[in-house]
Scaffold this motif. Structure first.
Motif, PDB file in Angstrom:
ATOM      1  N   LEU A 203       0.850  -1.178   0.000  1.00  0.00           N
ATOM      2  CA  LEU A 203       0.000   0.000   0.000  1.00  0.00           C
ATOM      3  C   LEU A 203       0.891   1.234   0.000  1.00  0.00           C
ATOM      4  O   LEU A 203       1.617   1.470   0.968  1.00  0.00           O
ATOM      5  CB  LEU A 203      -0.903   0.017   1.231  1.00  0.00           C
ATOM      6  N   ASN A 204       0.817   2.005  -1.065  1.00  0.00           N
ATOM      7  CA  ASN A 204       1.619   3.222  -1.149  1.00  0.00           C
ATOM      8  C   ASN A 204       0.714   4.439  -1.037  1.00  0.00           C
ATOM      9  O   ASN A 204      -0.313   4.524  -1.720  1.00  0.00           O
ATOM     10  CB  ASN A 204       2.342   3.283  -2.497  1.00  0.00           C
ATOM     11  N   THR A 205       1.098   5.356  -0.161  1.00  0.00           N
ATOM     12  CA  THR A 205       0.344   6.595  -0.054  1.00  0.00           C
ATOM     13  C   THR A 205       1.090   7.647  -0.858  1.00  0.00           C
ATOM     14  O   THR A 205       2.283   7.865  -0.638  1.00  0.00           O
ATOM     15  CB  THR A 205       0.224   7.033   1.407  1.00  0.00           C
ATOM     16  N   THR A 206       0.364   8.308  -1.752  1.00  0.00           N
ATOM     17  CA  THR A 206       1.027   9.292  -2.602  1.00  0.00           C
ATOM     18  C   THR A 206       1.115  10.634  -1.876  1.00  0.00           C
ATOM     19  O   THR A 206       0.485  10.834  -0.851  1.00  0.00           O
ATOM     20  CB  THR A 206       0.258   9.480  -3.908  1.00  0.00           C
ATOM     21  N   GLU A 207       1.870  11.513  -2.508  1.00  0.00           N
ATOM     22  CA  GLU A 207       2.032  12.828  -1.915  1.00  0.00           C
ATOM     23  C   GLU A 207       0.690  13.557  -1.858  1.00  0.00           C
ATOM     24  O   GLU A 207      -0.185  13.305  -2.685  1.00  0.00           O
ATOM     25  CB  GLU A 207       3.039  13.630  -2.734  1.00  0.00           C
ATOM     26  N   PHE A 208       0.543  14.445  -0.919  1.00  0.00           N
ATOM     27  CA  PHE A 208      -0.705  15.192  -0.643  1.00  0.00           C
ATOM     28  C   PHE A 208      -1.854  14.262  -0.292  1.00  0.00           C
ATOM     29  O   PHE A 208      -3.007  14.665  -0.322  1.00  0.00           O
ATOM     30  CB  PHE A 208      -1.118  16.063  -1.836  1.00  0.00           C
ATOM     31  N   HIS A 209      -1.568  13.031  -0.006  1.00  0.00           N
ATOM     32  CA  HIS A 209      -2.603  12.043   0.304  1.00  0.00           C
ATOM     33  C   HIS A 209      -3.666  12.016  -0.788  1.00  0.00           C
ATOM     34  O   HIS A 209      -4.857  11.987  -0.515  1.00  0.00           O
ATOM     35  CB  HIS A 209      -3.225  12.318   1.677  1.00  0.00           C
ATOM     36  N   LEU A 210      -3.193  12.072  -2.011  1.00  0.00           N
ATOM     37  CA  LEU A 210      -4.131  12.038  -3.133  1.00  0.00           C
ATOM     38  C   LEU A 210      -4.859  10.712  -3.187  1.00  0.00           C
ATOM     39  O   LEU A 210      -6.050  10.647  -3.427  1.00  0.00           O
ATOM     40  CB  LEU A 210      -3.371  12.233  -4.440  1.00  0.00           C
ATOM     41  N   ARG A 211      -4.118   9.647  -2.981  1.00  0.00           N
ATOM     42  CA  ARG A 211      -4.736   8.326  -3.045  1.00  0.00           C
ATOM     43  C   ARG A 211      -3.795   7.308  -2.416  1.00  0.00           C
ATOM     44  O   ARG A 211      -2.630   7.596  -2.147  1.00  0.00           O
ATOM     45  CB  ARG A 211      -5.022   7.942  -4.482  1.00  0.00           C
ATOM     46  N   ILE A 212      -4.328   6.131  -2.209  1.00  0.00           N
ATOM     47  CA  ILE A 212      -3.501   5.004  -1.777  1.00  0.00           C
ATOM     48  C   ILE A 212      -3.510   3.995  -2.914  1.00  0.00           C
ATOM     49  O   ILE A 212      -4.579   3.633  -3.424  1.00  0.00           O
ATOM     50  CB  ILE A 212      -4.047   4.380  -0.479  1.00  0.00           C
ATOM     51  N   THR A 213      -2.325   3.604  -3.347  1.00  0.00           N
ATOM     52  CA  THR A 213      -2.220   2.632  -4.430  1.00  0.00           C
ATOM     53  C   THR A 213      -1.946   1.273  -3.822  1.00  0.00           C
ATOM     54  O   THR A 213      -1.033   1.138  -3.012  1.00  0.00           O
ATOM     55  CB  THR A 213      -1.047   2.998  -5.350  1.00  0.00           C
ATOM     56  N   VAL A 214      -2.734   0.305  -4.200  1.00  0.00           N
ATOM     57  CA  VAL A 214      -2.530  -1.062  -3.702  1.00  0.00           C
ATOM     58  C   VAL A 214      -1.951  -1.887  -4.837  1.00  0.00           C
ATOM     59  O   VAL A 214      -2.602  -2.092  -5.866  1.00  0.00           O
ATOM     60  CB  VAL A 214      -3.849  -1.679  -3.204  1.00  0.00           C
ATOM     61  N   TRP A 215      -0.717  -2.315  -4.660  1.00  0.00           N
ATOM     62  CA  TRP A 215      -0.052  -3.124  -5.663  1.00  0.00           C
ATOM     63  C   TRP A 215      -0.081  -4.561  -5.217  1.00  0.00           C
ATOM     64  O   TRP A 215       0.266  -4.870  -4.096  1.00  0.00           O
ATOM     65  CB  TRP A 215       1.409  -2.685  -5.815  1.00  0.00           C
ATOM     66  N   SER A 216      -0.473  -5.432  -6.139  1.00  0.00           N
ATOM     67  CA  SER A 216      -0.483  -6.848  -5.811  1.00  0.00           C
ATOM     68  C   SER A 216       0.770  -7.495  -6.381  1.00  0.00           C
ATOM     69  O   SER A 216       1.098  -7.315  -7.555  1.00  0.00           O
ATOM     70  CB  SER A 216      -1.732  -7.505  -6.395  1.00  0.00           C
ATOM     71  N   LEU A 217       1.479  -8.234  -5.576  1.00  0.00           N
ATOM     72  CA  LEU A 217       2.652  -8.951  -6.061  1.00  0.00           C
ATOM     73  C   LEU A 217       2.249 -10.269  -6.715  1.00  0.00           C
ATOM     74  O   LEU A 217       3.052 -10.932  -7.345  1.00  0.00           O
ATOM     75  CB  LEU A 217       3.625  -9.232  -4.914  1.00  0.00           C
ATOM     76  N   CYS A 218       0.998 -10.658  -6.527  1.00  0.00           N
ATOM     77  CA  CYS A 218       0.540 -11.909  -7.109  1.00  0.00           C
ATOM     78  C   CYS A 218       0.115 -11.712  -8.548  1.00  0.00           C
ATOM     79  O   CYS A 218       0.420 -12.538  -9.414  1.00  0.00           O
ATOM     80  CB  CYS A 218      -0.653 -12.458  -6.333  1.00  0.00           C
ATOM     81  N   THR A 219      -0.628 -10.648  -8.797  1.00  0.00           N
ATOM     82  CA  THR A 219      -1.207 -10.466 -10.127  1.00  0.00           C
ATOM     83  C   THR A 219      -0.707  -9.210 -10.822  1.00  0.00           C
ATOM     84  O   THR A 219      -1.146  -8.922 -11.932  1.00  0.00           O
ATOM     85  CB  THR A 219      -2.733 -10.371 -10.009  1.00  0.00           C
ATOM     86  N   LYS A 220       0.161  -8.455 -10.186  1.00  0.00           N
ATOM     87  CA  LYS A 220       0.633  -7.169 -10.696  1.00  0.00           C
ATOM     88  C   LYS A 220      -0.501  -6.151 -10.792  1.00  0.00           C
ATOM     89  O   LYS A 220      -0.358  -5.112 -11.425  1.00  0.00           O
ATOM     90  CB  LYS A 220       1.277  -7.329 -12.081  1.00  0.00           C
ATOM     91  N   ALA A 221      -1.633  -6.512 -10.270  1.00  0.00           N
ATOM     92  CA  ALA A 221      -2.788  -5.633 -10.365  1.00  0.00           C
ATOM     93  C   ALA A 221      -2.570  -4.409  -9.493  1.00  0.00           C
ATOM     94  O   ALA A 221      -1.837  -4.450  -8.508  1.00  0.00           O
ATOM     95  CB  ALA A 221      -4.037  -6.367  -9.903  1.00  0.00           C
TER      96      ALA A 221
END
Lengths: 596, 433
Positions: free
Chosen positions: B107-125
């Motif tokens: 789970l990556n939080t972007t600058e300005f708390h624009l969004r949280i990106t959820v990266w899956s290591l299983c599916t690259k989704a």
């Protein structure tokens, strides 16, 4: 007649009082009065122009009679014996005189009394005057005080007024400030909201821009995808999946509720058990009491019997209801407990009253009951006293006999001899023991000296060894000075061989860890650098103390245990440890080395 | 207690794996993984830039290294050292990166708390969660790792979203009755979510997993409110530390206050007050050897020990500046021991004291008065033992039996195999000096 006098007297008194006022001295006034009276009496005889002459005796008599009549002495009528009036009929005249004297005396006494009263009155008047002046002063003072207080009050009122006005202004200000704060707060919140909206808009725009730009960099680069941690495959997002999620959530919630309910049930059950037990105990307490109290009064026992029956029934019903629905059971239980409590209270009250009754009875029966027992007791005690007396007598006799016999010299000497013999015997035994100990000591001393000699020899050998070793070292060292410096500076790196003080430090560490009262690991070095071996060491070398009892050994064990996790240089350390423990006896040599 | 030699590290990045077998440290752009039992280096990974954040996955198989400046995240595997993964957040920037509880998502939080990106290591989704709120603790995973609660802010209102971590399905989304939500935390059993408002208002809300409001608690109004919140490991108590220098304990049945712990300047009723006493060691002339001077560590350090004070004891109080924001007053740190028996607290205007409360008797058990301000403290994960540090070279330990101060032999680093978790946390604190 009395009235007459009193008026006269009062008149006279008035006069006298007026005089006394002038003279201011009652004693002088008395004198004055007397001096005033006596010359008058004398003059009546000496002076020719007196009241009565031989010529006017009759007139005088008549005048006096008139006067007497006016004074109320009508009974005594003075008469002349002869018409010429040369002689007087003595009896009435004397009577009249007597009467007059009496009157005079009476008036005098009243005068005196009045004078006394007058004195008293004057003194009280003086007192009143002084008190009056004092009171006047006080009054003045209080009036002054009052005015002062009035002034103060006025000032305080003024102050209150000013303060009230101040308060009013402050209140106004507070209100103003509050309104300002409220307006500011609303403004702030409004602004904050506006700013937040703006920020949100900006964020939206930013994300839009980022999406539009098709950020190439945004990417994930994985060598090969991983399996899920639970080993399952991924699912599609379907309605079924969401339903299952909901289901799972509710399941977990339900299980949590169930767990909490279970714990609450347990708690409840325990509390119920306690209640039940309490009730049982109550019944238990109540029922034997009723059976014992049955004897007291028939009515009571019957009532109680009935009660206990009821209670038992109640207990049964409540036990049954425990298994019924919760609410019902609780109600029943609390009800029954309440009832039983009431009964218990009644019972206790009853018992109290019974006890008081019994006490009263006892008090009334007190004189009746003990009479027979008292007699018996007295008889028994008398017997006992008699026995005791006899016993004492016998003892006295025996004592006397003994005293008589002990006066016999021969027997005394015999006894003495016996005692001395016994003592001699004991002393001999002790002497023997002492001798044996002495011998033991001698043997030990001999051992000790031998050991010391041996130690000396060993020490000498060691010294020689050391000297040779030092020599070797010295010879080896001289060409490799560089290497030596290197080793001394690099000695602290982790994987290198540690130098001696460090090892000692770590051994101290272990020791400290064992003692558990340590505060730090940087304690100064233990003082074992003495050249002469200490006694415990001596003992150890002589094997007088077993090795296991030395603390160093246990330390070593601990250190080994602790250091098992340490990596690479374990063996090196172990070697050092061995050396260290060897050296701990004669630590001087190595120490000198490290210092040089 | 034993100490290892000093390991280099940067950014205080040094963590023991959750299974306790490995130790990872970051040195500039390198990641070093050691075996805890032998302390030998097992793996050495090289990242693209200086590492600013590092985290173990829950199964101890992967390590995440984040480089916030570059917006990069690199993941390394312990089982396959040649496996690699690189996540680039691009120009949007990166402020925080964390593992999901299953260890397969990041789970990556972007600058300005624009969004949280959820990266899956299983599916690259990749999936996005919009509108995360920037606050004290805006994201929390339940202890079993099945749910994630996330604080959100939309249209000037606070919301909480509950996600299923399994497939990031949004389970519940509800508005909270807060002015400005400051944090949220799951109860350890994962069924209750505690949500608290910002310090301007004393308000703690308790939500059920399905989004129902269970209870609201507010101790007072018109003053600075909640400063810290902590659940007991049994989920039985919720401890709330506030700006009025008090801790309030709330029970899990009625959600009402059952105890209140105050932090008075004069301690009058407790079992023991331990006071740290410092003194310089006596240095003899024979100790001025070359070795001691070159190693230098022992000579210039002071020794410490604890003394038991007789009551009442006066604890030094620093008066906070009322005009500054976030005044240094109130209970800022709360920690329950692992067996639920004790609660350790720290009041910010008495920074040199740690208070230990007995949760069975609901009374003050001990007070530890240090010579300097306490930086951090942590309970042993197994035993009722508290370790704390004050930013010097000493480690302090408290247990119901007593108190001890331990000198760390060399500047900075050490490691004890049994205490590794605690001790590492301490090492961080010790190096803050």
């Amino acid at each position: 007649m009395g009235e007459w006098w009193t008026t006269e007297a009062s008149m006279e008194n008035c006069e006298i009082s007026s005089i006394s006022h002038v003279t201011m001295s009652p004693s002088r006034q008395n004198n004055f009065v007397s001096s005033y009276l006596f010359p008058l009496a004398k003059s009546s005889y000496s002076v020719i122009s007196a009241f009565c002459t031989e010529d006017n005796v009759l007139q005088c008599i008549s005048y006096i009679n008139q006067e007497l009549a006016s004074l109320g002495l009508c009974s005594t009528y003075i008469e002349a014996t002869s018409p010429e009036g040369t002689g007087l009929n003595a009896v009435p005249a004397l009577n009249a005189i007597y009467e007059l004297l009496q009157i005079h005396r009476r008036t005098m006494s009243t005068v005196e009394a009045l004078e006394k009263e007058q004195l008293k009155k004057s003194s009280t008047m003086e007192l009143m005057q002084t008190s009056n002046t004092r009171l006047k002063d006080q009054l003045e003072l209080s009036i002054r005080e009052k005015s002062g207080l009035h002034e103060m009050e006025r000032q305080l009122q003024l102050k209150i007024k000013t303060l009230q006005s101040c308060l009013k202004t402050e209140k106004d200000e507070v209100q103003k400030l509050q309104s300002i704060i409220a307006s500011r707060a609303s403004q702030y919140s409004h602004d904050a909201k506006r700013k937040e909206r703006e920020a949100a808009k900006l964020k939206e725009r930013l994300s839009q821009l980022l999406v539009d730009r098709k950020d190439k960099k945004l990417a994930i680069d994985v060598l090969n995808c991983l399996g899920r941690s639970d080993g399952k495959r991924g699912h599609w997002k379907t309605a079924k999946a969401t339903a299952s999620h909901e289901g799972e959530m509710y399941k977990s919630l339900l299980s949590d509720y169930e767990a909490s309910q279970k714990s609450l049930m347990l708690e409840n059950a325990e509390l119920k058990k306690v209640l039940q037990q309490m009730k049982k105990e109550m019944i238990h307490i109540l029922s034997p009491c009723s059976s014992s109290g049955r004897g007291a009064t028939a009515d009571d026992s019957q009532e109680q019997h009935h009660d206990s029956d009821g209670e038992e029934k109640m207990g049964d019903t409540s036990r049954e209801t425990l298994d019924q629905s919760c609410e019902h059971a609780r109600e029943q239980l609390t009800n029954s407990i309440r009832q039983q409590w009431r009964k218990l209270r009644n019972h206790v009250e009853k018992l109290d009253s019974q006890v008081s009754q019994v006490q009263n009875q006892l008090e009334s029966n007190k004189e009746m009951i003990p009479l027979e027992t008292h007699e018996d007791e007295m008889e028994r005690m008398r017997c006992e006293v008699q026995q005791c007396k006899e016993f004492i007598h016998a003892q006295q006799q025996l004592l006397q006999q003994q005293l008589n016999t002990s006066f016999d010299d021969e027997t005394a000497a015999l006894l003495n001899d016996c005692y001395t013999l016994e003592e001699k015997e004991r002393l001999k035994e002790e002497w023997k023991l002492f001798e044996e100990q002495k011998r033991n000591f001698e043997r030990e001393r001999k051992n000790f000296t031998e050991a010391a000699i041996r130690l000396g020899r060993e020490k000498k050998a060691f010294e020689e060894d050391r000297a040779s070793w030092l020599k070797n070292q010295f010879l080896n060292m001289t060409p490799f000075t560089d290497r030596r410096r290197c080793s001394s500076s690099d000695g602290h790196s982790a994987l290198s061989v540690r130098s001696e003080p460090e090892i000692r430090m770590s051994s101290v560490k272990a020791q400290l860890a064992k003692s558990s009262t340590y505060t730090t690991f940087s304690t100064p070095r233990s003082s074992q650098s003495g050249a002469v071996p200490s006694t415990p060491e001596l003992y150890r070398t002589l094997r007088l103390i077993p090795e296991s009892s030395s603390s160093r050994h246990s330390n070593r064990g601990l250190w080994q245990e602790c250091s098992t996790i340490e990596d690479g240089d374990n063996q090196v350390k172990a070697k050092h440890r061995g050396r260290c423990s060897d050296l701990s006896i004669f630590s001087m040599g190595e120490d000198e080395n490290s210092l040089s | 207690m034993n100490f290892s030699e000093v390991f280099k590290q940067s950014n205080q990045l040094c963590k023991v794996s959750p299974d306790g077998k490995y130790l990872a440290t970051c040195v500039q752009y390198r990641l070093v993984v050691r075996d805890v039992s032998t302390l030998q280096i097992m793996h050495l990974y090289t990242c693209l830039d200086q590492i600013s954040h590092m985290e173990w996955s829950s199964d101890s198989l992967f390590i995440l290294c984040a480089m916030y400046k570059r917006g990069l995240v690199q993941v390394w595997s312990l089982e396959q050292p040649d496996w690699h993964c690189k996540i680039d957040e691009g120009s949007i920037g990166l402020v925080s990166s964390r593992w999901s509880p299953d260890g397969r998502h990041i789970l990556n939080t972007t600058e300005f708390h624009l969004r949280i990106t959820v990266w899956s290591l299983c599916t690259k989704a990749v999936s996005y969660i919009k509108y995360p709120k920037a606050c004290q603790k805006g994201i929390d995973f339940s202890r079993d790792g099945s749910y994630m609660a996330l604080a959100e802010r939309r249209d000037c209102k606070d919301f909480v979203s509950i996600f299923v971590c399994d497939d990031w399905h949004l389970l519940r989304h509800f508005e909270t009755e807060t002015q400005d939500l400051a944090g949220l935390e799951w109860s350890p059993n994962g069924c209750v979510l505690a949500v608290w408002d910002s310090c301007l208002e004393y308000k703690v809300l308790l939500y059920s997993l399905d989004g129902r409001l269970l209870s609201t608690y507010s101790a007072y109004e018109w003053s600075l409110g909640v400063k810290s919140v902590s659940w007991s490991p049994s989920s039985q108590f919720l401890a709330i530390g506030s700006y009025d220098e008090k801790v309030r304990i709330i029970n899990h049945i009625t959600w009402k206050k059952i105890a209140q712990f105050e932090h008075p300047a004069t301690v009058e009723s407790t079992k023991t007050v331990y006071k740290e006493v410092e003194r310089r060691p006596a240095v003899g002339t024979d100790e001025m050897s070359l070795h001691n001077i070159t190693t230098g560590s022992t000579l210039f350090n002071t020794q410490s020990k604890y003394e038991i004070c007789s009551l009442p004891v006066q604890i030094p109080v620093v008066k906070p500046d009322p005009d500054r924001a976030n005044p240094k007053i109130g209970v800022s740190v709360l920690a329950f021991s692992s067996d639920n028996h004790y609660l350790a607290t720290k009041n910010d205007n008495m920074a040199s004291a740690v208070w230990v409360w007995n949760m069975q008797k609901m009374s003050l058990e001990a007070v530890l008065e240090q010579t300097s301000a306490v930086r951090c403290f942590q309970w042993d994960p197994r035993h009722p033992r508290l370790a704390l540090c004050t930013g010097n070279t000493k480690l302090y330990l408290w247990s119901p039996g007593g108190c001890v101060a331990v000198q760390v032999p060399t500047e900075g680093n050490f490691l004890g195999p049994k205490l590794n978790y605690i001790v590492l946390r301490y090492r961080k604190g010790a190096e803050l000096q």
